[in-house]
Write an enzyme that holds these catalytic residues in place. Structure first.
Site, PDB file in Angstrom:
ATOM      1  N   ALA A  47    -100.751  17.305   5.409  1.00  0.00           N
ATOM      2  CA  ALA A  47     -99.994  16.419   4.872  1.00  0.00           C
ATOM      3  C   ALA A  47    -100.666  15.830   3.428  1.00  0.00           C
ATOM      4  O   ALA A  47    -100.685  14.540   3.228  1.00  0.00           O
ATOM      5  CB  ALA A  47     -99.918  15.254   5.818  1.00  0.00           C
ATOM      6  N   ARG A  53     -93.096  16.408  -7.595  1.00  0.00           N
ATOM      7  CA  ARG A  53     -91.707  16.711  -7.892  1.00  0.00           C
ATOM      8  C   ARG A  53     -90.673  15.447  -7.299  1.00  0.00           C
ATOM      9  O   ARG A  53     -89.626  15.512  -7.661  1.00  0.00           O
ATOM     10  CB  ARG A  53     -91.312  17.837  -7.488  1.00  0.00           C
ATOM     11  N   LYS A  60     -95.083  11.996  -0.832  1.00  0.00           N
ATOM     12  CA  LYS A  60     -93.800  12.703  -0.693  1.00  0.00           C
ATOM     13  C   LYS A  60     -93.437  12.576   1.126  1.00  0.00           C
ATOM     14  O   LYS A  60     -92.397  12.615   1.543  1.00  0.00           O
ATOM     15  CB  LYS A  60     -93.900  14.127  -0.702  1.00  0.00           C
ATOM     16  N   GLN A 113    -108.756  16.229   3.156  1.00  0.00           N
ATOM     17  CA  GLN A 113    -109.017  17.360   2.509  1.00  0.00           C
ATOM     18  C   GLN A 113    -109.721  16.893   0.742  1.00  0.00           C
ATOM     19  O   GLN A 113    -108.617  16.621   0.222  1.00  0.00           O
ATOM     20  CB  GLN A 113    -108.006  18.360   2.228  1.00  0.00           C
ATOM     21  N   GLY A 118    -106.027  25.277  -1.267  1.00  0.00           N
ATOM     22  CA  GLY A 118    -105.221  26.049  -0.703  1.00  0.00           C
ATOM     23  C   GLY A 118    -105.021  25.565   0.916  1.00  0.00           C
ATOM     24  O   GLY A 118    -105.549  25.074   1.299  1.00  0.00           O
ATOM     25  N   ASN A 208     -92.248  34.147   4.465  1.00  0.00           N
ATOM     26  CA  ASN A 208     -92.924  33.342   5.189  1.00  0.00           C
ATOM     27  C   ASN A 208     -92.504  31.732   5.350  1.00  0.00           C
ATOM     28  O   ASN A 208     -92.159  31.218   4.279  1.00  0.00           O
ATOM     29  CB  ASN A 208     -94.507  33.501   4.823  1.00  0.00           C
TER      30      ASN A 208
END
Length: 481
Positions: A47, A53, A60, A113, A118, A208
């Site tokens: 998350a 965007r 988001k 993070q 990635g 994927n």
């Protein structure tokens, strides 16, 4: 190595005589509800995405569909899949996302993070949880809110049956931008990011979905083996497939419907996810015994509960926290939020039930009425053009048209109590705090400021005065010329 496995056939809905949890009720087959015996599962939910965007100050994953955040839907799915532990990976300074995770899953652990390098790098942010030795590790994305508990179970079961990596795939109508599932001789050998794929690989339409399950015994080994030699210089979770193949570990691709694995990156995709979720909720409600005359005009929340044999006419909105009993008639153009509607009650058309509205069985709230923080007992009627707030309405009481409870003095709220069998005449104002006794009558057009004893008649209006000829004299006096 194992072959691609398609999704199970669509399940039947789960019915209940008093209602069904609409979001999960239509998803889970009996065999998928059975516990996964003697296997401990960890879900890692990513998350940390910025979500630029969305063009929003709100992260988001905190945007909502069916009244629940995108993150909340994923948490709900993993909780229904008997996951033992949950880890949520958030971005730097995202206390709001962490708070949402802990509110909806109090036992979850939150990891940060610090750098966005990635998806594999994000999973390794939860390394302390991975090191605890779970049998199954399922990786999900907080912006993929339509995943079902059944799919989480399928991923876990694939690991339980011997796969070290089980990756979720879908057949894309337009595969542009998606990672491709590279299949050789029926087995998954790699997942290639679009930017790194060859021309032949870009023609592949099996894509994927992002979700993946790992054998807990090998998860850290596979994740730490992933490098960043790619167009973006990032550590990609899908490279776990090639890491597993290099070690001769089994890999498997499971196929899910495209609608289930849709990600949400902007407001257009948010609306599309809302539409899919609403379709699921309506379908589950109707299969559990609810009649909708125009289902596409009815909007439900993830926690809406509706009993069997309830009729819902067009253009009805169910906000959060609404429970509807059996045999209820809900007429057109109503709006409900945090309300309870008892068995065989009748509501609307054009009625609004605000938080705390609690309608007893066989009660009625009719057209252009609003009820807020009020208990309406069995058989009571509020038929038209009324506001009843901060009140108790006794059994079989009748509230005449245009009656209001005056519950707010500009600073404080006060309560109105209307006794059983009381009759409130039309266009009356009950000024709280005030009590109307059992069986009492209030004359039409009254303003009631004092308590009314049981079985009494209260009149609180000015005496009518008639002045004969006044109208003609007034007009004559005001004639021009």
């Amino acid at each position: 190595m194992t072959d691609i496995v398609a999704p199970p056939a669509p399940p039947a809905a789960v019915a209940s005589p008093k209602g069904v949890d609409l979001e999960t009720g239509g998803d889970l087959r009996e065999e998928l509800l059975a516990p996964i015996v003697a296997r401990r599962g960890l879900a890692i939910i990513l998350a940390a995405g910025e979500g630029t965007r969305m063009r929003s100050a709100l992260p988001k994953v905190l945007h909502r569909i069916a009244g629940l955040s995108l993150l909340g839907h994923v948490l709900k799915a993993v909780q229904a899949a008997d996951i033992d532990a949950i880890a949520v990976v958030v971005g730097p300074g995202r206390e709001d996302v962490a708070a949402e995770a802990l509110k909806l899953a109090p036992g979850a652990r939150v990891f940060e993070q610090k750098e966005r390098r990635g998806t594999a790098h994000a999973v390794l942010a939860a390394q302390d949880a991975l090191a605890e030795g779970f049998d199954d590790v399922v990786v999900l994305f907080a912006d993929t809110p339509l995943v079902t508990p059944a799919t989480v179970r399928r991923l876990r079961n694939a690991v339980g049956e011997g796969a070290s990596v089980a990756a979720l795939a879908f057949e894309a109508k337009d595969p542009t931008g998606y990672g491709r599932m590279i299949i050789e001789e029926g087995s998954l050998v790699a997942i290639r990011e679009h930017k790194d794929a060859s021309e032949d690989e870009r023609r592949v339409t099996l894509c994927n979905a992002g979700l993946m399950a790992l054998d807990g015994r090998h998860a850290l080994e596979l994740l730490e083996g992933i490098g960043s030699d790619n167009a973006q210089g990032e550590f990609y979770l899908p490279d776990a497939v090639e890491q597993a193949r290099a070690r001769s570990y089994a890999t498997q691709a499971l196929v899910a419907p495209e609608d289930e694995v849709r990600g949400v990156n902007d407001r257009v995709q948010l609306a599309a996810a809302e539409a899919i979720m609403q379709g699921r909720l309506r379908d589950a409600a109707m299969r559990s015994g609810v009649t909708m005359i125009a289902p596409e005009t009815v909007f439900l929340s993830h926690d809406t509960v509706i009993g069997q044999d309830t009729l819902i006419e067009p253009n009805v909105y169910f906000g959060l926290g609404v429970t509807v009993g059996t045999g209820v008639a809900i007429h057109a153009n109503c709006h409900f939020e945090k309300a309870v509607i008892g068995d065989r009650a009748e509501v609307g058309p054009f009625a609004r039930l605000r938080p705390g509205a609690d309608l007893g069985e066989n009660s009625k709230v009719g057209n252009f009425c609003e009820v807020k923080n009020a208990q309406v007992a069995a058989g009571a009627k509020i038929n038209h053009l009324s506001y009843v707030g901060d009140a108790t309405v006794g059994a079989k009481a009748n509230i005449g048209a245009g009656t209001i409870t005056c519950n707010y003095d500009g600073f404080n709220k006060a309560r109105t109590v209307i006794g059983a069998g009381a009759f409130i005449g039309s266009n009356s104002a009950l000024v709280a705090p005030v009590s109307i006794g059992d069986g009492a009558f209030v004359g039409s057009g009254s303003v009631i400021t004092d308590d009314v004893p049981a079985d009494a008649l209260a009149l609180g209006r000015g005496r009518q005065v008639v002045k004969a000829g006044w109208g003609k004299a007034f007009r004559d006096a005001n004639k021009k010329g």
